[in-house]
Scaffold this active site. Sequence first.
Site, short mmCIF file in Angstrom:
data_model
loop_
_atom_site.label_atom_id
_atom_site.label_comp_id
_atom_site.label_asym_id
_atom_site.label_seq_id
_atom_site.Cartn_x
_atom_site.Cartn_y
_atom_site.Cartn_z
N LYS A 194 38.66 14.68 -13.61
CA LYS A 194 37.54 14.36 -14.47
C LYS A 194 37.72 13.62 -15.84
CE LYS A 194 35.61 16.64 -17.47
NZ LYS A 194 34.96 17.55 -18.59
N GLU A 210 -9.35 0.21 15.85
CA GLU A 210 -8.52 1.15 15.82
C GLU A 210 -8.88 2.34 16.78
OE1 GLU A 210 -6.51 1.51 12.94
OE2 GLU A 210 -7.33 -0.54 12.44
N TYR A 215 44.86 20.27 -11.93
CA TYR A 215 43.63 19.82 -12.51
C TYR A 215 43.70 19.03 -13.73
CZ TYR A 215 39.25 19.98 -15.12
OH TYR A 215 38.22 19.51 -15.78
N ASN A 242 41.33 22.03 -20.69
CA ASN A 242 40.65 21.20 -21.61
C ASN A 242 39.60 21.89 -22.24
OD1 ASN A 242 39.21 21.49 -19.05
ND2 ASN A 242 37.85 19.69 -19.36
N TYR A 243 39.20 23.32 -21.89
CA TYR A 243 37.90 24.05 -22.20
C TYR A 243 38.37 25.24 -22.79
CZ TYR A 243 33.43 26.20 -21.83
OH TYR A 243 32.28 26.57 -22.12
N GLY A 302 -3.81 0.08 15.53
CA GLY A 302 -5.04 -0.64 15.82
C GLY A 302 -4.63 -1.63 16.86
N LYS A 353 5.78 10.48 0.52
CA LYS A 353 6.44 10.07 1.50
C LYS A 353 7.25 8.75 1.33
CE LYS A 353 3.91 7.66 4.63
NZ LYS A 353 3.27 7.48 6.17
N LEU A 409 0.88 -1.19 0.07
CA LEU A 409 0.03 0.11 -0.03
C LEU A 409 0.95 1.29 0.04
CD1 LEU A 409 -2.73 -1.22 2.52
CD2 LEU A 409 -2.56 -1.52 0.21
N ARG A 461 2.49 14.54 6.88
CA ARG A 461 3.37 14.93 7.86
C ARG A 461 4.79 15.15 7.41
NH1 ARG A 461 2.29 11.09 12.68
NH2 ARG A 461 1.05 9.94 11.12
C1 UD1 Z 1 -3.44 1.31 9.85
C2 UD1 Z 1 -4.16 0.16 10.50
C3 UD1 Z 1 -3.70 -0.11 11.97
C4 UD1 Z 1 -2.22 -0.47 12.11
C5 UD1 Z 1 -1.39 0.93 11.51
C6 UD1 Z 1 0.00 0.42 11.40
C7 UD1 Z 1 -5.93 0.01 9.11
C8 UD1 Z 1 -7.75 0.53 9.31
N1 UD1 Z 1 -5.32 0.43 10.33
O1 UD1 Z 1 -3.61 2.30 10.58
O2 UD1 Z 1 -4.41 -1.12 12.46
O3 UD1 Z 1 -1.99 -0.35 13.34
O4 UD1 Z 1 -1.91 1.09 10.09
O5 UD1 Z 1 0.77 1.45 11.01
O6 UD1 Z 1 -5.56 -0.58 8.14
N2 UD1 Z 1 -3.20 3.42 2.38
C9 UD1 Z 1 -3.62 3.51 1.06
N3 UD1 Z 1 -4.84 3.95 0.89
C10 UD1 Z 1 -5.56 4.56 1.56
C11 UD1 Z 1 -5.29 4.45 2.98
C12 UD1 Z 1 -3.97 3.98 3.29
O7 UD1 Z 1 -2.79 3.30 0.16
O8 UD1 Z 1 -6.87 4.54 1.40
C13 UD1 Z 1 -1.65 3.55 2.72
C14 UD1 Z 1 -0.95 4.37 3.24
O9 UD1 Z 1 -0.37 5.14 2.33
C15 UD1 Z 1 -0.13 3.62 4.55
C16 UD1 Z 1 -0.98 2.61 4.78
O10 UD1 Z 1 -2.03 2.23 3.75
O11 UD1 Z 1 1.09 3.48 3.97
C17 UD1 Z 1 -1.68 2.57 6.25
O12 UD1 Z 1 -2.49 3.92 6.11
P1 UD1 Z 1 -2.67 4.77 7.56
O13 UD1 Z 1 -3.86 5.78 6.91
O14 UD1 Z 1 -1.47 5.53 7.84
O15 UD1 Z 1 -3.31 3.77 8.53
P2 UD1 Z 1 -3.22 4.04 9.98
O16 UD1 Z 1 -4.07 4.80 10.38
O17 UD1 Z 1 -1.98 4.11 10.35
#
Ligand code: UD1
Length: 492
Positions: A361, A165, A376, A396-397, A150, A25, A11, A18
């Site tokens: 170089k 969560e 150089y 050289n230049y 979570g 990121k 993902l 942040r």
């Molecule tokens: C998630 C987990 C949580 C876990 C935590 C660990 C869920 C609902 N929660 O929470 O249980 O403890 O990660 O770090 O899964 N992302 C997508 N598409 C989206 C949403 C998120 O690609 O629509 C990706 C984000 O870029 C990220 C990852 O999924 O890399 C986690 O998403 P994030 O929103 O950070 O979840 P957390 O609230 O941290």
Amino acid sequence: MTSDQLTVIVLAAGGGTRMKSKTPKVLHSLAGRSMIGHVLAAVRSARPARVVAVVGHQRELVGDHIRDLHDDVVLAVQEEQHGTGDAVRAALAALADADDLPEEGTVLVATGDTPLLTGASLTRFAAEHHAAQAAVSILSGVVPDPFGYGRIVRDGEDEVLAIVEEKDATAEQRAICEINSGILAFEAGFLREVIERIGNDNAKGEYYLTDAVQLARDDGQTVTAHPIDDVGQTEGANDRVQLAELGRQLNRRILEDWMREGVTVMDPTTTWIDADVELAADVTILPGTQLLGATSVAEDAVIGPDTTLEDCEIGSGARVVRTHGQLAVIGAGATVGPFSYLRPGTRLGDGGKIGAFVETKAADIGPGAKVPHLSYVGDAEIGEGTNIGAGTIFANYDGVAKHRTTVGRHARTASNNTFVAPVHIGDGAGTGAGAVIRNDVPPGALGLSAARQRNLEGWAERKRADTPQGDAARAAREAGENGPHGADGSAD
Ligand code: UD1
Ligand code: CA
């Protein structure tokens, strides 16, 4: 008999606000590799049958980067980020489009921002999931401060009931210190079916992938959670403070791995080595050294102190001191520095020398050849055993175009020369001090261009009378001194 074929979904659609960055990121890097690059390298070593990356935020940039690293990764687009459940749905849709939706086996879901995760941990977790014949498995971790994660809710028999969560948790659940690392494993058939049942009726209004746990339990299916020993491996970098901290930890791991392979690192706190660097046994790295990119160092070489080498190749037994180098190849037993600047295309042969305050170089310097001081050397070829005098400039230049200078074997050029390219100095040739060489010097010839010296006798006493200079000149004459070189004005 269930299949142990592995599919991995990474993902990486989130923005990472942040970081406060125009760069997404997962493209921020540590140890010379992007965060997602580290994750994909770990995923790759678990030998998956297929890998899908979910991209969304700045998806062109992230997708191109992923393709550059691993061109077989399937890209799934999640237009808007509605949660991890929605992201996995997008991944499965992309596999269905590619007619490659897994019928069976394990589907691992990981996130693109955990650069410390190792392939071994992923492989072990996938094997544990497979052995447990679970519908869902959680890579969990026990942490002192579970805020934001979570929580793993278990019953009296220690069976996993659900992941709750932060925002949806009761005060009692918030006190649970076993957390979801974010890495989950699913039985492929169960994932395909459950993903359609996940809703968004929760505090964030998002589709939580973690709801699959409770849905599995409601179906009477097996759910297991496997706490990871080294919970730091699953930590993500959400801001630049965390990025630096993870970078420090990753660097420490890389250094320790090399030390165990026989590399001496005198000061691990000031030494930085990228993930793709290759070192041989008995290499010594002195304090303040950075080895970056695809740098390689052969055995017995000593690097540092205070040296940065990016994409360089250093031969066995070479010595590189207080040097900044990029795309340079240094031969066995050669010496470089202190205070040398090696620019791209520098090649120094075995036993050669690039000395203090020398910039090079696109310079091919032959075996045993030396450029020891204050020079150089650009767009040049220097033959075996040749010595270049102190303070030589390879010009050289010409203000419009670059030209090459070639110097043959065993030549001896003098101090403070300028070689105006294109020009060739032959094998065994020499030059005079201060020469400006505009025309070729044939093999074995001595090239001179500095004007013959004239001495104006008695000049100081005539023109600088009653100054310390004039007084010193008079005193020397009265003492009968004639000077060490006579008065014939020779200067070559
Ligand atoms: C998630 C987990 C949580 C876990 C935590 C660990 C869920 C609902 N929660 O929470 O249980 O403890 O990660 O770090 O899964 N992302 C997508 N598409 C989206 C949403 C998120 O690609 O629509 C990706 C984000 O870029 C990220 C990852 O999924 O890399 C986690 O998403 P994030 O929103 O950070 O979840 P957390 O609230 O941290
Ligand atoms: Ca997160």
